[in-house]
Design a protein around this motif. Structure first.
Motif, PDB file in Angstrom:
ATOM      1  N   GLY A 145       0.798  -1.218   0.000  1.00  0.00           N
ATOM      2  CA  GLY A 145       0.000   0.000   0.000  1.00  0.00           C
ATOM      3  C   GLY A 145       0.826   1.261   0.000  1.00  0.00           C
ATOM      4  O   GLY A 145       0.475   2.258  -0.636  1.00  0.00           O
ATOM      5  N   ARG A 146       1.940   1.238   0.746  1.00  0.00           N
ATOM      6  CA  ARG A 146       2.789   2.432   0.803  1.00  0.00           C
ATOM      7  C   ARG A 146       3.360   2.773  -0.574  1.00  0.00           C
ATOM      8  O   ARG A 146       3.709   3.910  -0.853  1.00  0.00           O
ATOM      9  CB  ARG A 146       3.916   2.217   1.813  1.00  0.00           C
ATOM     10  N   LYS A 147       3.454   1.764  -1.430  1.00  0.00           N
ATOM     11  CA  LYS A 147       4.041   1.971  -2.763  1.00  0.00           C
ATOM     12  C   LYS A 147       2.983   2.309  -3.799  1.00  0.00           C
ATOM     13  O   LYS A 147       3.223   3.123  -4.701  1.00  0.00           O
ATOM     14  CB  LYS A 147       4.804   0.714  -3.170  1.00  0.00           C
ATOM     15  N   TYR A 148       1.790   1.691  -3.668  1.00  0.00           N
ATOM     16  CA  TYR A 148       0.812   1.773  -4.755  1.00  0.00           C
ATOM     17  C   TYR A 148      -0.464   2.555  -4.407  1.00  0.00           C
ATOM     18  O   TYR A 148      -1.243   2.864  -5.308  1.00  0.00           O
ATOM     19  CB  TYR A 148       0.422   0.366  -5.202  1.00  0.00           C
ATOM     20  N   SER A 149      -0.720   2.830  -3.139  1.00  0.00           N
ATOM     21  CA  SER A 149      -1.952   3.545  -2.796  1.00  0.00           C
ATOM     22  C   SER A 149      -1.753   5.048  -2.965  1.00  0.00           C
ATOM     23  O   SER A 149      -0.628   5.547  -3.065  1.00  0.00           O
ATOM     24  CB  SER A 149      -2.379   3.222  -1.361  1.00  0.00           C
ATOM     25  N   ALA A 150      -2.859   5.777  -2.943  1.00  0.00           N
ATOM     26  CA  ALA A 150      -2.796   7.235  -3.104  1.00  0.00           C
ATOM     27  C   ALA A 150      -2.377   7.911  -1.806  1.00  0.00           C
ATOM     28  O   ALA A 150      -1.588   8.850  -1.795  1.00  0.00           O
ATOM     29  CB  ALA A 150      -4.154   7.763  -3.564  1.00  0.00           C
ATOM     30  N   TRP A 151      -2.923   7.423  -0.682  1.00  0.00           N
ATOM     31  CA  TRP A 151      -2.623   8.002   0.632  1.00  0.00           C
ATOM     32  C   TRP A 151      -1.612   7.080   1.312  1.00  0.00           C
ATOM     33  O   TRP A 151      -1.941   5.997   1.750  1.00  0.00           O
ATOM     34  CB  TRP A 151      -3.901   8.103   1.460  1.00  0.00           C
ATOM     35  N   GLN A 152      -0.360   7.512   1.382  1.00  0.00           N
ATOM     36  CA  GLN A 152       0.720   6.630   1.793  1.00  0.00           C
ATOM     37  C   GLN A 152       1.129   6.797   3.252  1.00  0.00           C
ATOM     38  O   GLN A 152       2.153   6.263   3.674  1.00  0.00           O
ATOM     39  CB  GLN A 152       1.922   6.830   0.870  1.00  0.00           C
ATOM     40  N   LYS A 153       0.323   7.496   4.027  1.00  0.00           N
ATOM     41  CA  LYS A 153       0.625   7.640   5.450  1.00  0.00           C
ATOM     42  C   LYS A 153       0.188   6.401   6.212  1.00  0.00           C
ATOM     43  O   LYS A 153      -0.820   5.787   5.899  1.00  0.00           O
ATOM     44  CB  LYS A 153      -0.080   8.875   6.023  1.00  0.00           C
ATOM     45  N   GLU A 154       0.945   6.048   7.243  1.00  0.00           N
ATOM     46  CA  GLU A 154       0.621   4.909   8.091  1.00  0.00           C
ATOM     47  C   GLU A 154      -0.132   5.382   9.328  1.00  0.00           C
ATOM     48  O   GLU A 154       0.094   6.484   9.831  1.00  0.00           O
ATOM     49  CB  GLU A 154       1.898   4.186   8.529  1.00  0.00           C
ATOM     50  N   GLY A 155      -1.020   4.534   9.830  1.00  0.00           N
ATOM     51  CA  GLY A 155      -1.695   4.818  11.095  1.00  0.00           C
ATOM     52  C   GLY A 155      -2.856   5.783  10.954  1.00  0.00           C
ATOM     53  O   GLY A 155      -3.266   6.186   9.851  1.00  0.00           O
ATOM     54  N   SER A 156      -3.396   6.180  12.098  1.00  0.00           N
ATOM     55  CA  SER A 156      -4.512   7.134  12.135  1.00  0.00           C
ATOM     56  C   SER A 156      -4.002   8.529  11.783  1.00  0.00           C
ATOM     57  O   SER A 156      -2.828   8.847  12.007  1.00  0.00           O
ATOM     58  CB  SER A 156      -5.158   7.134  13.521  1.00  0.00           C
ATOM     59  N   PHE A 157      -4.892   9.358  11.247  1.00  0.00           N
ATOM     60  CA  PHE A 157      -4.480  10.710  10.875  1.00  0.00           C
ATOM     61  C   PHE A 157      -5.698  11.626  10.859  1.00  0.00           C
ATOM     62  O   PHE A 157      -6.850  11.180  10.912  1.00  0.00           O
ATOM     63  CB  PHE A 157      -3.780  10.727   9.512  1.00  0.00           C
ATOM     64  N   PHE A 170     -11.727  15.393   9.186  1.00  0.00           N
ATOM     65  CA  PHE A 170     -11.935  13.980   8.853  1.00  0.00           C
ATOM     66  C   PHE A 170     -10.816  13.184   9.521  1.00  0.00           C
ATOM     67  O   PHE A 170      -9.640  13.360   9.193  1.00  0.00           O
ATOM     68  CB  PHE A 170     -11.946  13.774   7.341  1.00  0.00           C
ATOM     69  N   ILE A 171     -11.184  12.337  10.465  1.00  0.00           N
ATOM     70  CA  ILE A 171     -10.212  11.594  11.262  1.00  0.00           C
ATOM     71  C   ILE A 171     -10.288  10.117  10.901  1.00  0.00           C
ATOM     72  O   ILE A 171     -11.359   9.496  10.981  1.00  0.00           O
ATOM     73  CB  ILE A 171     -10.469  11.791  12.772  1.00  0.00           C
ATOM     74  N   CYS A 172      -9.150   9.564  10.526  1.00  0.00           N
ATOM     75  CA  CYS A 172      -9.071   8.148  10.166  1.00  0.00           C
ATOM     76  C   CYS A 172      -8.739   7.309  11.397  1.00  0.00           C
ATOM     77  O   CYS A 172      -7.833   7.649  12.160  1.00  0.00           O
ATOM     78  CB  CYS A 172      -8.006   7.939   9.097  1.00  0.00           C
ATOM     79  N   VAL A 173      -9.480   6.228  11.587  1.00  0.00           N
ATOM     80  CA  VAL A 173      -9.215   5.264  12.656  1.00  0.00           C
ATOM     81  C   VAL A 173      -8.532   4.047  12.031  1.00  0.00           C
ATOM     82  O   VAL A 173      -9.162   3.283  11.302  1.00  0.00           O
ATOM     83  CB  VAL A 173     -10.521   4.818  13.354  1.00  0.00           C
ATOM     84  N   ASP A 174      -7.245   3.883  12.318  1.00  0.00           N
ATOM     85  CA  ASP A 174      -6.517   2.724  11.803  1.00  0.00           C
ATOM     86  C   ASP A 174      -6.453   1.662  12.895  1.00  0.00           C
ATOM     87  O   ASP A 174      -5.626   1.728  13.795  1.00  0.00           O
ATOM     88  CB  ASP A 174      -5.108   3.127  11.372  1.00  0.00           C
ATOM     89  N   ALA A 175      -7.360   0.682  12.815  1.00  0.00           N
ATOM     90  CA  ALA A 175      -7.404  -0.403  13.804  1.00  0.00           C
ATOM     91  C   ALA A 175      -6.872  -1.705  13.228  1.00  0.00           C
ATOM     92  O   ALA A 175      -7.072  -2.766  13.818  1.00  0.00           O
ATOM     93  CB  ALA A 175      -8.833  -0.597  14.310  1.00  0.00           C
ATOM     94  N   THR A 176      -6.207  -1.630  12.067  1.00  0.00           N
ATOM     95  CA  THR A 176      -5.673  -2.846  11.464  1.00  0.00           C
ATOM     96  C   THR A 176      -4.546  -3.414  12.317  1.00  0.00           C
ATOM     97  O   THR A 176      -3.859  -2.680  13.036  1.00  0.00           O
ATOM     98  CB  THR A 176      -5.148  -2.571  10.046  1.00  0.00           C
ATOM     99  N   LEU A 177      -4.367  -4.728  12.238  1.00  0.00           N
ATOM    100  CA  LEU A 177      -3.342  -5.393  13.025  1.00  0.00           C
ATOM    101  C   LEU A 177      -1.970  -5.134  12.419  1.00  0.00           C
ATOM    102  O   LEU A 177      -1.804  -5.106  11.202  1.00  0.00           O
ATOM    103  CB  LEU A 177      -3.604  -6.896  13.069  1.00  0.00           C
ATOM    104  N   SER A 178      -1.002  -4.944  13.289  1.00  0.00           N
ATOM    105  CA  SER A 178       0.351  -4.685  12.838  1.00  0.00           C
ATOM    106  C   SER A 178       1.324  -5.507  13.673  1.00  0.00           C
ATOM    107  O   SER A 178       1.491  -5.237  14.857  1.00  0.00           O
ATOM    108  CB  SER A 178       0.683  -3.195  12.962  1.00  0.00           C
ATOM    109  N   TRP A 230     -15.475  10.899  11.417  1.00  0.00           N
ATOM    110  CA  TRP A 230     -14.479   9.845  11.576  1.00  0.00           C
ATOM    111  C   TRP A 230     -14.742   8.774  10.519  1.00  0.00           C
ATOM    112  O   TRP A 230     -15.893   8.545  10.132  1.00  0.00           O
ATOM    113  CB  TRP A 230     -14.557   9.224  12.974  1.00  0.00           C
ATOM    114  N   PHE A 231     -13.686   8.127  10.086  1.00  0.00           N
ATOM    115  CA  PHE A 231     -13.857   7.048   9.120  1.00  0.00           C
ATOM    116  C   PHE A 231     -12.788   5.983   9.363  1.00  0.00           C
ATOM    117  O   PHE A 231     -11.698   6.255   9.881  1.00  0.00           O
ATOM    118  CB  PHE A 231     -13.805   7.575   7.682  1.00  0.00           C
ATOM    119  N   GLY A 232     -13.129   4.769   9.009  1.00  0.00           N
ATOM    120  CA  GLY A 232     -12.212   3.648   9.175  1.00  0.00           C
ATOM    121  C   GLY A 232     -12.770   2.441   8.453  1.00  0.00           C
ATOM    122  O   GLY A 232     -13.846   2.496   7.851  1.00  0.00           O
TER     123      GLY A 232
END
Length: 646
Positions: A145-157, A170-178, A230-232
């Protein structure tokens, strides 16, 4: 014990439901954010104080399955986006499918990400709208994703959309497992501690940061915005979060946008509800199978949205008056409805709009006129609708003779009440990882307690007639008094609860250990969630039926039958169905071993006591039940003979 547990569950569910639908709960302002709104500017005939955005979710672009997902998505970017012209576009997770051709195994395929990026570049969609795409649960450690997605930031923002009439957060909730786990143990999201490498060459040096504290800080940054969305990817019911919980963290938000549930396979096409503090939770159906997307708008700070199916035109969104069900006095200036001078409608179509007909309560008010772009307005007198509920109906027809009718219920009074769907609210507002954990422990504890009680109680007295309850009691009495079966099922249940289920490649190249209470892999521990759901299925659909089946086999043996003779006994007409049911459940257990092999590798297949080893154990128990020496059953046979001769 069962009645008590059931009573407690029903009482808890009733209490929760009453709280969900309490009008005061729905309109409660979040602590520290009691907002006062001005009645002006009110919606009128001008085109200002309005912008709209778009959400799409769960694309699941696949290398092996459904090639039309990608082709339709390309058409969406090239044709639909230019028609709607959203200021922002949110892609809320699962951009790629990451599943093998057999749908069992999972892996990251660079080709899928390349397809996604190619579509974005070919359509030039990022030049037409602010494109924000985020991760979903179909993300593994080799994340492209960091290479091919449009939004390349990691984590919530936190992203701020600035307009001439205010700021919108607009607040992103990044609850994906890492790191990301292979399916199916990635179904729930987790908000606890995340790690960020200080140096890409030194993965050992890790910086830990609490995700909930991070989200609280982002929420504080948004307090001076007109609205916060908020979105996630995950619905809040599928997120494990530390106290006070994810819903409290987003209590100042107008709405939370998510995906992930895929309309539950078509069973729940609409999954919307409201949190206790007034925040709307709006799950969006998937693109993968349903081709759904959402248009959301802020019109004079009144929030409205519509969920749409791809290529269904025209698209109609009534922004004033907005639906009462989705109104919140805690987050919106609802008094502006009463001060408004015009009904306002957004109408989109590739063909020119010919007609926008408006009716309220079945009375035709007239045809709305175009002001600017997709905005159509019609003068009205809101005071005529100041009491009770009313229904507005808008029919839009375009130049290709396609028409769409949109209707909803609105009201000017704030003390009225409408309720969201009961089942949808239960799905979105219940912390599912808690009840699956409770049910799993109760199921295992029930079997353990039952075995111990029957083991040490007096033998049941057989009385004529021998009813179903007495047969069950006597069969359990037989099983619990024979050491081989008693200790086997006692240890099986204890092991299912406490022991490692399997050891295998939970992440490619990394061996992990899976327990009911969580997964250990690559130096990390992931709290149990999906594991408990898998445990419930294992106990309810195999462990418990296996014990019941063994009880029945031993009971037949005590009636003087061997395996061949009981098949032809006239009175035992239910013999074949029982064997057939157990054979089907055994086949399911064998298939689960195959699934384990395809998902987590050969090591997991051979080092899986709760899957592979149980298959061998079942065959052994079946053999022992029908080949057990008569001397070991003599006591029970005598009891049965004494009953039959009485």
């Amino acid at each position: 014990m069962l009645r008590l547990a059931a009573g407690l569950l029903v009482a808890a569910l009733a209490a929760v439901l009453l709280d969900w639908y309490s009008p005061s709960a729905e309109q409660k302002a979040p602590k520290g954010r009691a907002r006062s709104f001005s009645p002006q500017p009110a919606p009128g005939a001008e085109a200002g104080n309005l912008f709209w955005a778009l959400q799409i979710s769960d694309l699941h672009i696949s290398k092996f399955l459904g090639p039309e997902r990608a082709s339709d998505f390309e058409k969406f970017c090239m044709e639909t986006i230019p028609v709607i012209q959203p200021a922002l576009t949110f892609v809320t997770g699962d951009l790629t499918d990451s599943k093998m051709k057999d749908k069992l195994g999972s892996d990251q395929f660079e080709a899928e990400w390349q397809t996604y990026q190619t579509i974005l570049k070919k359509s030039k969609v990022m030049e037409k709208t602010k494109w924000i795409d985020i991760k979903g649960n179909h993300v593994l450690p080799s994340f492209f994703g960091r290479k091919y997605s449009a939004w390349q930031k990691e984590g919530s923002f936190h992203y701020i959309h600035s307009t001439t009439f205010g700021k919108y957060s607009f607040i992103c909730v990044d609850a994906t497992l890492s790191p990301g786990l292979k399916r199916p143990y990635n179904f729930f999201g987790i908000l606890n501690a995340t790690y960020i490498p200080l140096d890409e060459s030194e993965k050992v040096n890790l910086l830990f940061q609490n995700k909930m504290q991070e989200l609280s800080s982002l929420a504080a940054e948004s307090h001076d915005s007109n609205h916060t969305i908020w979105f996630g990817h995950y619905p809040t019911s599928a997120i494990i979060s530390a106290s006070p919980g994810i819903r409290m963290a987003m209590s100042s938000a107008t709405a939370y946008l998510c995906g992930h549930f895929h309309t539950l396979g078509g069973l729940m096409p609409v999954l919307h509800t409201r949190h206790h503090h007034g925040t709307l939770e709006l799950e969006l159906g998937d693109w993968m199978d349903n081709r759904k997307y959402r248009i959301l708008a802020f019109d004079h700070d009144l929030f409205s949205f519509v969920d749409v199916i791809f290529e269904e035109w025209p698209v109609v969104l009534i922004t004033n008056p907005k639906p009462f069900l989705y109104s919140s006095s805690a987050h919106e200036p609802l008094q502006r409805l009463l001060h408004s001078t015009h009904i306002r409608i957004l109408a989109f179509s590739p063909s020119p709009i010919n007609l926008v007909k408006v009716s309220i309560d079945g009375v035709h008010l007239g045809d709305a006129i175009q002001v600017s772009g997709p905005l159509y307005v019609l003068k009205w007198a809101p005071q005529n609708y100041s009491l009770g509920f009313h229904q507005i109906e808008v029919t839009v027809q375009d130049g290709s003779d396609r028409s769409t009718t949109q209707l909803h219920t609105f009201a000017m009074e704030e003390n009225l009440s409408l309720k969201f769907d009961l089942f949808a609210s239960w799905i979105l507002l219940t912390d599912h990882y808690i009840w699956v954990r409770t049910v799993f422990v109760l199921l295992v504890a029930l079997q353990i307690v039952l075995l111990i009680i029957i083991r040490y109680r007096r033998k049941p007295t057989l009385k004529y007639p021998l009813g179903r309850t007495m047969q069950l009691s006597f069969s359990l009495h037989i099983l619990s008094k024979i050491n081989l079966f008693y200790y086997t099922f006692l240890l099986l249940n204890l092991y299912t609860l406490l022991g490692p289920w399997f050891i295998g490649e939970i992440i490619d190249g990394h061996i992990g250990i899976c327990f009911s209470f969580g997964v250990f892999v690559d130096g990390h521990f992931f709290e149990g969630s999906t594991t408990f759901l898998v445990g419930i299925m294992q106990v309810a659909f195999f462990n418990l039926p296996l014990m019941a089946y063994m009880c029945w086999c031993l009971y037949i043996r005590c009636q003087g039958h061997c395996f061949s003779s009981h098949l032809y006994h006239v009175r035992l007409y239910w013999v074949v169905p029982i064997h057939l049911i157990m054979a089907l459940l055994f086949s399911w257990q064998v298939y689960s071993c195959y699934f384990l092999l395809k998902t987590y590798g050969t090591i997991a297949f051979f080092l899986s006591p709760v899957r592979t080893w149980i298959v061998a154990l079942t065959v052994f128990l079946f053999y022992r039940a029908w080949k057990l020496q008569s001397s070991m059953l003599r006591t029970f046979i005598l009891e049965m003979k004494n009953y039959q001769s009485s």
